[in-house]
Design an enzyme around this catalytic site. Sequence first.
Site, PDB file in Angstrom:
ATOM      1  N   SER A 145      78.803  80.831  58.100  1.00 55.30           N
ATOM      2  CA  SER A 145      79.656  81.985  58.347  1.00 55.30           C
ATOM      3  C   SER A 145      80.645  81.822  59.487  1.00 55.30           C
ATOM      4  O   SER A 145      81.628  82.571  59.560  1.00 55.30           O
ATOM      5  CB  SER A 145      78.797  83.220  58.605  1.00 55.30           C
ATOM      6  OG  SER A 145      77.954  83.025  59.724  1.00 55.30           O
TER       7      SER A 145
ATOM      8  N   LYS B 144      84.767  86.803  59.615  1.00 56.25           N
ATOM      9  CA  LYS B 144      85.137  88.115  60.134  1.00 56.25           C
ATOM     10  C   LYS B 144      86.611  88.453  59.906  1.00 56.25           C
ATOM     11  O   LYS B 144      86.980  89.630  59.818  1.00 56.25           O
ATOM     12  CB  LYS B 144      84.824  88.200  61.627  1.00 56.25           C
ATOM     13  CG  LYS B 144      83.355  88.211  61.974  1.00 56.25           C
ATOM     14  CD  LYS B 144      82.709  89.545  61.649  1.00 56.25           C
ATOM     15  CE  LYS B 144      81.310  89.632  62.209  1.00 56.25           C
ATOM     16  NZ  LYS B 144      80.683  90.935  61.911  1.00 56.25           N
TER      17      LYS B 144
END
Length: 339
Positions: A307, A57
Amino acid sequence: MNAAELPLSADDIYDAQRRLRGVAASTPVLSHPALDEIAGRAVVCKAEALQRTGSFKFRGAYNALAALSPRERRRGVIGASSGNHAQALALAGQLLSAPVTVVVPHDAPQDKVDGARSLGAEIVTYHRQRGDRDAIVSRLAVDQGLAVVPSADALTVMAGAGTVALELLWQAPVLTTILVPVGGGGLAAGTAVAAKHINPRIKVIGVEPETAADTAASLRAERIAELPAVPDTIADGLRHTTPAALPWEINKVLLDAVITVPDAQIVQAMGWAFQHLKVVTEPSGAVALAALADLDPRPGPVGVILSGGSVDLDAFHRLVATPEGAGPCLTTPSATRSR
């Protein structure tokens, strides 16, 4: 709609890569023979759990803030997040001298909320079942003159996320398949645009928790579908009821398939990543790895995007200490395929 008509281009992702140079970590790719055995072919894992703030992110948040005008940054930004985008936005704001406000659900993991607050973000909470986070964000943005930076539904955010795939295919240029988590869809969209620009024949497969499969449902319906309630899954970063609008426009065209996996399989993947790759992943970060055994047999190496790793020690230990997490390898495939 063909690739040339999509809202995100490869040029956008290369622009993001230039903004992120020297700021975002170039995360390593990791491998292990046991992983190759499960897949029946070579496997490399892109360890975005080792990115700044613990997830991919940061790439999108920083790119979005860096693309704003100096005046917009001085006035400040706002975004909504279950945790990872909040921390990423907070760090990007700190680095670029932009005040940050994040709107988080009341049940967001406390370590993620504390992480965003420690980086200087102002925290506003809402109740998932009773509050409307988008309405809260819109009201505060208007009242305080803040720029809105969504966690997925913005071109600059998707472009930043797409740099994960650019790096992965530079590190492992012969990949024939990429497994990528799907929540709001920004990472999957950025991955698909970047990967298919480099190699139009590469397969990009999204992975969702089976109880939070809003993108899989949307692909079946051939339109954005809405789940009836906030999903119940350990993958808190993927608890979406609908895909974000801009990523959906890309994913419906470029994703080759979506695989869904149960929570028990996600927990196994967390334990496996820790045991063999020595990487701590949060549930959302291990979702793509959990789908490895469900791939159709085909030649060529596969890349897996891990991720994120933003999970507190107690929660990680509690999950991986279960029989599922303690297992030596992933189990027999139990996922479903949609496309």
